[in-house]
Scaffold this motif. Structure first.
Motif, PDB file in Angstrom:
ATOM      1  N   PRO A   1       0.812  -1.227   0.000  1.00 15.59           N
ATOM      2  CA  PRO A   1       0.000   0.000   0.000  1.00 15.59           C
ATOM      3  C   PRO A   1       0.842   1.271   0.000  1.00 15.59           C
ATOM      4  O   PRO A   1       1.530   1.573   0.972  1.00 15.59           O
ATOM      5  CB  PRO A   1      -0.817  -0.132   1.290  1.00 15.59           C
TER       6      PRO A   1
ATOM      7  N   ASN B   1      -5.571   3.865   1.166  1.00 19.74           N
ATOM      8  CA  ASN B   1      -5.285   2.421   1.238  1.00 19.74           C
ATOM      9  C   ASN B   1      -6.404   1.658   1.954  1.00 19.74           C
ATOM     10  O   ASN B   1      -6.162   0.846   2.857  1.00 19.74           O
ATOM     11  CB  ASN B   1      -3.945   2.176   1.935  1.00 19.74           C
TER      12      ASN B   1
ATOM     13  N   ALA C   1      -6.234  -2.333   1.510  1.00 22.50           N
ATOM     14  CA  ALA C   1      -5.200  -2.919   2.362  1.00 22.50           C
ATOM     15  C   ALA C   1      -5.603  -2.854   3.831  1.00 22.50           C
ATOM     16  O   ALA C   1      -5.380  -3.807   4.594  1.00 22.50           O
ATOM     17  CB  ALA C   1      -3.873  -2.195   2.145  1.00 22.50           C
ATOM     18  N   THR C   2      -6.211  -1.748   4.244  1.00 25.04           N
ATOM     19  CA  THR C   2      -6.660  -1.609   5.635  1.00 25.04           C
ATOM     20  C   THR C   2      -7.690  -2.671   5.976  1.00 25.04           C
ATOM     21  O   THR C   2      -7.630  -3.308   7.035  1.00 25.04           O
ATOM     22  CB  THR C   2      -7.259  -0.206   5.865  1.00 25.04           C
TER      23      THR C   2
ATOM     24  N   CYS D   1      -0.520  -3.973   6.885  1.00 24.08           N
ATOM     25  CA  CYS D   1       0.101  -2.757   7.407  1.00 24.08           C
ATOM     26  C   CYS D   1       1.585  -3.021   7.669  1.00 24.08           C
ATOM     27  O   CYS D   1       2.042  -4.162   7.634  1.00 24.08           O
ATOM     28  CB  CYS D   1      -0.601  -2.290   8.684  1.00 24.08           C
ATOM     29  N   GLY D   2       2.327  -1.949   7.928  1.00 20.24           N
ATOM     30  CA  GLY D   2       3.762  -2.064   8.143  1.00 20.24           C
ATOM     31  C   GLY D   2       4.531  -1.456   6.991  1.00 20.24           C
ATOM     32  O   GLY D   2       3.951  -0.991   6.001  1.00 20.24           O
ATOM     33  N   ASN D   3       5.863  -1.454   7.092  1.00 17.41           N
ATOM     34  CA  ASN D   3       6.655  -0.932   5.987  1.00 17.41           C
ATOM     35  C   ASN D   3       6.808  -2.001   4.905  1.00 17.41           C
ATOM     36  O   ASN D   3       6.417  -3.157   5.087  1.00 17.41           O
ATOM     37  CB  ASN D   3       8.020  -0.421   6.475  1.00 17.41           C
TER      38      ASN D   3
ATOM     39  N   ILE E   1       5.992  -6.099   5.144  1.00 13.78           N
ATOM     40  CA  ILE E   1       4.879  -6.700   4.401  1.00 13.78           C
ATOM     41  C   ILE E   1       5.382  -7.825   3.502  1.00 13.78           C
ATOM     42  O   ILE E   1       4.790  -8.913   3.446  1.00 13.78           O
ATOM     43  CB  ILE E   1       4.144  -5.624   3.575  1.00 13.78           C
TER      44      ILE E   1
ATOM     45  N   ASN F   1     -10.421   6.928   4.519  1.00 13.69           N
ATOM     46  CA  ASN F   1     -10.513   6.021   5.675  1.00 13.69           C
ATOM     47  C   ASN F   1     -11.760   6.281   6.506  1.00 13.69           C
ATOM     48  O   ASN F   1     -11.707   6.351   7.740  1.00 13.69           O
ATOM     49  CB  ASN F   1      -9.275   6.139   6.569  1.00 13.69           C
TER      50      ASN F   1
END
Length: 308
Positions: free
Chosen positions: A84, A89, A92-93, A98-100, A104, A207
Motif C-alpha cells: 500500500p 489504502n 489494504a486496511t 500494514c507495516g513498511n 509486508i 478512511n
C-alpha cells in the motif's frame, strides 16, 4: 527465486518506493520481479508468475484487478499481494495489511490466500466492477467537487488526507438530500437520502469506517443509508477525523445481495470514479459477482459497529 509480477504506480509513494527500491526489496526477500508500470499496455504483462504484487493505492489495486479481468489474464489464477503506497489504502486496511514495505514482503512467507468477492454495478448496458463501494448522494457530489478543484501538487499523505476531509465536511454542509428510488433485495426503501452507499469493504474515501463489519470475504454487500437527519452525525464523524480522533457512526448497515437505486441528482460513483447514467435508469449493484485471491497474514476480524 520465486517469480512475481510487480504492478507499480510510479506516481505513488516517494523515492523509497520507486522501481529500483521495490525490485531491490523483493530480490532481497527471494523474489525475482517482472516489473510492469501502470502507464504501460496491459497486454504486455507476463503470464508465468506465481504471485502478482500491486504497489500503489486503492486506485492502482482497482485498475490492476479490473484490467486483468478484462484481459482474462492467466495471472488471475494466482493470488494478489498489496504494497500500500496510496493516500487512504482502504483495501489494504480492510485486509489487515500494514507495516513498511520490508515487513509486508516478509509476511508473505506465512500468508494465506483469501477469496475476495468483487461486486458489480450495472448502468444501462455497462457493467462496472467494484472493490470498495458504489452509490449516490454526498460522496459522488464530493468527488465531482474534487475533480473540479484538484489539490495542489507536492502535498504529503497526511496533508492530502486533511484537505480531503475538510472539503468533504464542506460538501456535507452544502449538499441537499434528494429523493431516491431504492430497492434492497426487492424491498422498497425509497425516500430522501444524504447518502446511499453499497459497500464491499469496511472503509471508503479518506478512511471513513462506514461499515466496521464490512467483510469482502462474504457474499453480501453492506448498505449504509443516511437521511437528512443524519447530516449532523456524519459531519461530527468527519470533524472528529480532522481532529485526529476516530468516533464510530451509530448507523447499522443493512446486509444485501442486490441494491437498485436512482436519484434526482443523477450523480453516481463506483469506488473513486464518477459514472454516467445518461437516461437516469435504475442502477443495480450485485454482491459477489467474481472472486480473486489476496494474500493476508491472518483473516481480519470485522467487529460490529459500536456507538462512539
Amino acid at each position: 527465486m520465486k517469480k512475481v509480477l510487480l504492478i507499480h504506480n510510479p506516481t505513488a509513494g516517494d523515492a523509497a518506493h520507486d522501481k529500483k527500491a521495490l525490485t531491490g526489496e523483493l530480490k532481497n526477500a527471494g523474489y525475482e520481479a517482472a516489473y510492469f508500470s501502470t502507464k504501460t499496455s496491459w497486454k504486455e504483462i507476463p503470464r508465468d508468475v506465481e504471485l502478482t504484487v500491486i504497489a500503489g493505492g486503492d486506485g492502482t489495486v482497482r485498475k490492476a484487478v479490473v484490467n486483468l479481468i478484462e484481459e482474462k489474464h492467466e495471472v488471475l489464477k494466482k493470488p494478489f499481494a498489496i504494497l500500500p503506497l496510496g493516500t487512504a489504502n482502504n483495501i489494504a486496511t480492510t485486509l489487515g495489511i500494514c507495516g513498511n514495505t520490508r515487513e509486508i514482503i516478509a509476511s508473505w512467507e506465512s500468508a494465506k490466500e483469501m477469496p475476495f468477492h468483487l461486486s458489480s454495478l450495472e448502468s444501462g448496458h455497462e457493467m462496472h466492477c467494484l472493490l470498495e463501494g458504489a452509490g449516490c448522494g454526498v460522496f459522488p457530489f464530493h468527488i465531482q467537487n474534487m475533480i473540479k478543484n484538484p489539490m495542489e501538487d507536492g502535498l504529503g499523505t497526511q496533508e492530502r488526507m486533511q484537505v480531503d476531509l475538510q472539503r468533504l465536511l464542506k460538501s456535507i454542509s452544502v449538499y441537499k438530500p434528494d429523493y431516491c428510488e431504492l430497492l434492497v433485495d426487492g424491498l422498497d426503501h425509497s425516500g430522501k437520502y444524504l447518502l446511499i452507499e453499497a459497500l464491499n469493504i469496511k472503509c471508503v474515501g479518506t478512511n471513513l469506517f462506514l461499515s466496521p463489519a464490512g467483510d469482502p470475504f462474504d457474499d453480501k454487500l453492506d448498505l449504509v443509508l443516511m437521511k437528512e437527519t443524519d447530516k449532523e452525525k456524519f459531519a461530527n464523524y468527519v470533524y472528529s477525523k480532522i481532529m485526529g480522533k476516530e468516533l464510530t457512526l451509530d448507523i447499522e448497515p443493512i446486509p444485501a445481495s442486490r441494491v437498485s437505486f436512482r436519484c434526482e441528482h443523477n450523480l453516481y460513483h463506483v469506488d473513486d470514479e464518477l459514472i454516467k447514467n445518461k437516461d437516469n435508469s435504475l442502477l443495480h449493484v450485485r454482491a459477489a459477482r467474481k472472486t480473486v485471491s489476496f494474500l493476508v497474514t491472518e483473516r481480519p476480524t470485522f467487529a460490529k459497529a459500536m456507538v462512539g
